[in-house]
Each structure stands twice: as structure tokens, then as C-alpha cells.
Design an enzyme around this catalytic site. Structure first.
Site, mmCIF file in Angstrom:
data_model
loop_
_atom_site.group_PDB
_atom_site.id
_atom_site.type_symbol
_atom_site.label_atom_id
_atom_site.label_comp_id
_atom_site.label_asym_id
_atom_site.label_seq_id
_atom_site.Cartn_x
_atom_site.Cartn_y
_atom_site.Cartn_z
ATOM 1 N NE ARG A 52 -2.515 0.818 3.616
ATOM 2 C CZ ARG A 52 -3.359 0.751 4.677
ATOM 3 N NH1 ARG A 52 -4.783 0.380 4.400
ATOM 4 N NH2 ARG A 52 -3.140 1.081 5.863
ATOM 5 N NE ARG A 105 8.507 20.541 -13.106
ATOM 6 C CZ ARG A 105 8.264 21.446 -14.080
ATOM 7 N NH1 ARG A 105 8.435 21.074 -15.271
ATOM 8 N NH2 ARG A 105 8.006 22.526 -13.737
ATOM 9 C CE LYS A 151 -2.147 5.007 6.663
ATOM 10 N NZ LYS A 151 -3.504 5.216 7.346
ATOM 11 C CD GLU A 184 -12.288 6.123 5.343
ATOM 12 O OE1 GLU A 184 -11.800 4.893 5.873
ATOM 13 O OE2 GLU A 184 -11.752 7.008 4.918
HETATM 14 N N1 PMP Z 1 -9.668 4.766 7.316
HETATM 15 C C1 PMP Z 1 -8.483 5.606 7.293
HETATM 16 C C2 PMP Z 1 -8.882 7.108 6.761
HETATM 17 C C3 PMP Z 1 -7.481 5.330 7.913
HETATM 18 O O1 PMP Z 1 -6.373 6.593 8.124
HETATM 19 C C4 PMP Z 1 -7.137 4.251 8.601
HETATM 20 C C5 PMP Z 1 -5.808 4.061 9.234
HETATM 21 N N2 PMP Z 1 -4.946 3.499 8.260
HETATM 22 C C6 PMP Z 1 -8.217 3.243 8.304
HETATM 23 C C7 PMP Z 1 -9.289 3.543 7.615
HETATM 24 C C8 PMP Z 1 -7.825 1.744 8.871
HETATM 25 O O2 PMP Z 1 -6.592 1.282 7.897
HETATM 26 P P1 PMP Z 1 -6.089 0.086 8.381
HETATM 27 O O3 PMP Z 1 -6.826 -0.784 8.831
HETATM 28 O O4 PMP Z 1 -5.263 -0.143 7.348
HETATM 29 O O5 PMP Z 1 -5.110 0.536 9.404
#
Ligand code: PMP
Length: 300
Positions: A52, A105, A151, A184
Site C-alpha cells: 500500500r 520537480r 495514505k 468511515e
Molecule cells: N480509514 C482511514 C482514513 C485510515 O487512516 C485508516 C488507518 N490507516 C483506516 C481507515 C484503517 O486502515 P488500516 O486497517 O489499514 O489501518
């Protein structure tokens, strides 16, 4: 043994770990990161996290000056040098040192940092009684504006939501899409248990496809329960039998109150407790061992 940070091929004590103010990671949030856990001397889902990280880099056209294998070895070596068996690892790759304009750049080499520390997002007692949440007025950034899959070092969207939770005196914030569907939490994915089924928002709504989410979906299927990726609203959250969130930092956390509505019985539910138990067992069993792999020195 003190904590050690990896910076561009060097291992330095935590207190000496410093990056230039001209790094575009600092100036513009131009960079990416991962959050990874070490349980009982094993790094959980290391390959998935490194994959990732490189996908996030590819999205931002950010060249990481290490191969994925070198990155894995650097991560393992940083943990080894910290002497921890349970830890949180934060690899960060930023665009590097440039000038005050945002043109990437100007940044010749990306900066690579690996931080190792301990983490506890919520106190243990919060997992026993269950977490309280609100839904935030701050909407998720649309996936066609900035992909939630990457991320990036720009987490202001989640931080705005998290501040709303802080002001409301609760543990977490649930974020909705611009259309008002449940997306989320500020830094975790969300799950519901409804009528014997387990629901989680579908990826196309603009969630981060969490590695814990994927793991937990597998555990739910192992329990023989239907695991569905769906589109739903806050009504479905309020009227669910159970709700829980998942993330590398938070692990599996029961949610027992949302927007002042009790969820289910108001205590962590039976399915949530089973998933929490299975997840803990899995983290004990699986992962890349830290102390059985080759030692490599820094960047090549
Ligand atoms: N949603 C967001 C916005 C996040 O930052 C995270 C943490 N990385 C998650 C979900 C959960 O992802 P993971 O299980 O890969 O930590």
C-alpha cells in the site's frame, strides 16, 4: 535501549530524528505514510502495508529511493534496534527538500523515515465498556478529488472530524460521503451487525480499504456470517444490533453509542466480542518475525 528512528539510511536516536523545514512533506503535506503493528515480535501484514505504501507513492508519482524489499528490511532493522516486541511502526516518505513553491520537480530526492514507538489509541477500559461516537458535519473528501486509497501526509479531513468528536466529548467521529452515506471513521473503517449479517461501506463510496478491514472481513466469513459491502445511512447505524470500528492503531473497537443513541444493548455485542477475540488470536499467530531475518545497513 532507547528508541531509534531511520532517516535516509541512518539510524539515529529518537531525540535526534530531524527533517528539514524545506521538505515538502512539512510545507505541503506532500508525501505518504503507513501505520503498521508489531505483536509479540512479529510484524502484522508487513507485505500488505509495504504494497500500500508503494501504491500510494505511485499515485503521487513519488519515487521511493528503496526497493520494497529494502524497505521491509529497513523496517525490520529499525524495530530490532528499538528492542521492542510490541510496537507501532510509521514509515513516512515525503517529497524531500525543495524551495518554497509547490513544484515537486524542485525536490530531488524523497526523504524516507521509519519511526518506531508504542501506541494506544483508546484506553483498555474503553474497549470493555465500548466507544461513543458522533457523525461529523465534516464530509469525506470526494474520491475524484483525492483518492482515499492513498495514505497521504494530508490528514486534515480526518482531523477536522476528530476535532468535532473531541468537542462533543466522545471517542470517535463517523464521516459521511458528500451524498450523506456512511463512509468511515476519522482513521478507522466501520462495521455494523444487522439481522445476523455484517455490513461495511462499499469501497466505491470513498473509504480507505483498511488492512484490518480486509482481515476482519475474513474473520466474519470464518464465523459463517454473511459479510456484505453496502451503501447505508446513519439510520442503519442507529438501529444496528452492533457496531464496531477497525484500524491498525485501534484494532477492533466496539461502538455502543452514536449521536446519543444507544446501539443494541449499549454494551459490546456478541459478534463484536468474537471478532475481537479472533483478531487478537490472529495477531499472536501471524506476522513476519523480527528476530529471524537478515540485518541490512541503511539505504543502498
Ligand atoms: N480509514 C482511514 C482514513 C485510515 O487512516 C485508516 C488507518 N490507516 C483506516 C481507515 C484503517 O486502515 P488500516 O486497517 O489499514 O489501518
Amino acid at each position: 535501549m532507547g528508541l531509534v528512528t531511520y532517516i535516509n539510511g541512518q539510524f539515529v536516536p529518537k531525540e535526534e530524528a530531524k527533517i528539514s523545514v524545506f521538505d515538502h512533506g512539512y510545507l505541503y503535506g506532500d508525501g505518504i505514510f503507513e501505520g503498521i503493528r508489531v505483536y509479540h515480535g512479529r510484524v502484522f501484514r508487513l507485505d500488505e502495508h509495504v504494497k500500500r505504501l508503494y501504491d500510494s507513492a505511485h499515485y503521487l508519482m513519488l519515487e521511493i529511493p528503496l526497493s520494497p524489499e529494502q524497505m521491509k528490511q529497513a523496517i525490520l532493522e529499525t524495530v530490532r534496534r528499538c528492542g521492542l516486541r510490541d510496537a507501532y511502526i510509521r514509515p513516512v516518505v515525503s517529497r524531500g527538500v525543495g524551495d518554497l513553491g509547490l513544484d515537486p520537480r524542485k525536490c530531488k530526492t524523497a526523504s524516507v523515515v521509519i519511526i518506531v514507538d508504542t501506541i494506544q489509541l483508546h484506553p483498555e477500559e474503553a474497549y470493555l465498556r465500548g466507544l461513543r461516537a458522533i457523525h461529523a458535519t465534516t464530509r469525506k473528501v470526494r474520491p475524484d478529488a483525492l483518492s482515499p486509497q492513498a495514505k497521504t501526509l494530508n490528514y486534515l479531513n480526518g482531523i477536522m472530524a476528530r476535532m468535532e468528536a473531541n468537542l462533543a466529548g466522545v471517542d470517535e467521529a463517523i464521516m459521511l460521503t458528500s451524498d450523506g452515506y456512511v463512509c468511515e471513521c476519522s482513521a478507522e473503517n466501520i462495521f455494523l451487525v444487522r439481522g445476523g449479517e455484517v455490513w461495511t461501506p462499499a469501497p466505491y463510496l470513498g473509504i480507505l480499504k483498511g488492512i484490518t478491514r480486509e482481515t476482519v472481513m475474513g474473520l466474519v466469513r470464518e464465523l459463517g456470517l454473511p459479510m456484505l459491502e453496502k451503501v447505508f445511512t446513519m439510520y442503519d447505524v442507529y438501529t444496528a444490533e452492533e457496531c464496531f470500528l477497525t484500524g491498525t492503531g485501534a484494532e477492533v473497537g466496539p461502538v455502543v453509542e452514536v449521536d446519543s443513541r444507544r446501539i443494541g444493548t449499549g454494551a459490546p455485542g456478541p459478534t463484536t466480542l468474537r471478532v475481537m477475540k479472533l483478531f487478537r488470536e490472529l495477531t499472536r499467530r501471524e506476522g513476519t518475525p523480527i528476530y529471524e531475518t537478515e540485518v541490512v545497513e541503511g539505504r543502498t
